[in-house]
Design a protein around this motif. Sequence first.
Motif, PDB file in Angstrom:
ATOM      1  N   MET A   1       0.590  -0.963  -0.250  1.00  0.00           N
ATOM      2  CA  MET A   1      -0.070  -0.059  -0.070  1.00  0.00           C
ATOM      3  C   MET A   1       0.906   1.184   0.293  1.00  0.00           C
ATOM      4  SD  MET A   1      -3.191   0.289   2.726  1.00  0.00           S
ATOM      5  CE  MET A   1      -4.157  -0.820   2.333  1.00  0.00           C
ATOM      6  N   ASP A   2       1.025   2.179  -0.838  1.00  0.00           N
ATOM      7  CA  ASP A   2       1.260   3.576  -0.485  1.00  0.00           C
ATOM      8  C   ASP A   2       1.268   4.502   0.169  1.00  0.00           C
ATOM      9  OD1 ASP A   2      -0.944   4.751  -1.836  1.00  0.00           O
ATOM     10  OD2 ASP A   2      -0.413   5.779  -3.281  1.00  0.00           O
ATOM     11  N   GLU A   3       1.826   5.236   0.368  1.00  0.00           N
ATOM     12  CA  GLU A   3       1.396   6.253   1.588  1.00  0.00           C
ATOM     13  C   GLU A   3       0.392   7.240   1.442  1.00  0.00           C
ATOM     14  OE1 GLU A   3       3.371  10.600   2.547  1.00  0.00           O
ATOM     15  OE2 GLU A   3       3.555  10.107   1.157  1.00  0.00           O
ATOM     16  N   THR A   4      -0.620   7.221  -0.032  1.00  0.00           N
ATOM     17  CA  THR A   4      -1.506   8.539   0.556  1.00  0.00           C
ATOM     18  C   THR A   4      -2.724   6.933   0.848  1.00  0.00           C
ATOM     19  OG1 THR A   4      -1.310   9.287  -1.787  1.00  0.00           O
ATOM     20  CG2 THR A   4      -3.289   9.372  -1.202  1.00  0.00           C
ATOM     21  N   LEU A   6      -2.435   4.610   3.659  1.00  0.00           N
ATOM     22  CA  LEU A   6      -1.877   4.076   4.154  1.00  0.00           C
ATOM     23  C   LEU A   6      -3.195   5.442   5.155  1.00  0.00           C
ATOM     24  CD1 LEU A   6       1.605   2.622   4.351  1.00  0.00           C
ATOM     25  CD2 LEU A   6      -0.920   1.893   5.398  1.00  0.00           C
ATOM     26  N   PHE A   7      -2.508   6.323   4.179  1.00  0.00           N
ATOM     27  CA  PHE A   7      -2.889   7.692   5.669  1.00  0.00           C
ATOM     28  C   PHE A   7      -4.524   7.678   5.334  1.00  0.00           C
ATOM     29  CE2 PHE A   7      -4.415  12.060   5.600  1.00  0.00           C
ATOM     30  CZ  PHE A   7      -3.788  12.406   6.135  1.00  0.00           C
ATOM     31  N   LEU A   8      -4.723   7.391   4.061  1.00  0.00           N
ATOM     32  CA  LEU A   8      -6.372   7.856   3.851  1.00  0.00           C
ATOM     33  C   LEU A   8      -6.845   6.653   5.200  1.00  0.00           C
ATOM     34  CD1 LEU A   8      -6.736   8.750   0.415  1.00  0.00           C
ATOM     35  CD2 LEU A   8      -7.611  10.097   2.146  1.00  0.00           C
TER      36      LEU A   8
END
Length: 173
Positions: A1-4, A6-8
Amino acid sequence: MDETSLFLEQENKEIKKLYIEYCHAEWNALMNGKKEDYEKSSEKEVRYREYFNNKERFEKVKNLLKTIKDPLEKRQLDLLYNEYLASQGDLELIKNIAKISSEINHKFNTFRANLDGKELTDNEIKTILKKETDSEIRKRAWEASKNQGASIEKDVLELVKLRNTLARGLGFD
């Protein structure tokens, strides 16, 4: 999973808990009209707003919005941006806005029109307006029901001033 992503995912998890608590408290207040439930609803709204009063996460949302390509993630970030923006500024002012807003809701939602010394519900007023044949009684019932606005007028004007103060503090005219 990318940073965005994961953040969401993390944001959605945290916000969901706070939002459900706030909605349940608001529902209880609306269903029973008790002042203490409106106060609890206000407290839950403040907790929700406190979460979004975080400048670091707000900056992260703004930075992610600059590079995001996926339309679903962009939509989520747009919604987050709006929530964060609405909750920036002086936290004490935000708390005061939530408190006054809750008081207005309580007064408005529990208002009872007074007709000839008797407090009437909205349904009783509607029945009079629908079935009463005496136009003078219908007129007095209608006028009594319009006092609802007068009961919150000063509070609403104060709320507008506070919201404008918050908006000006965030750079809006």
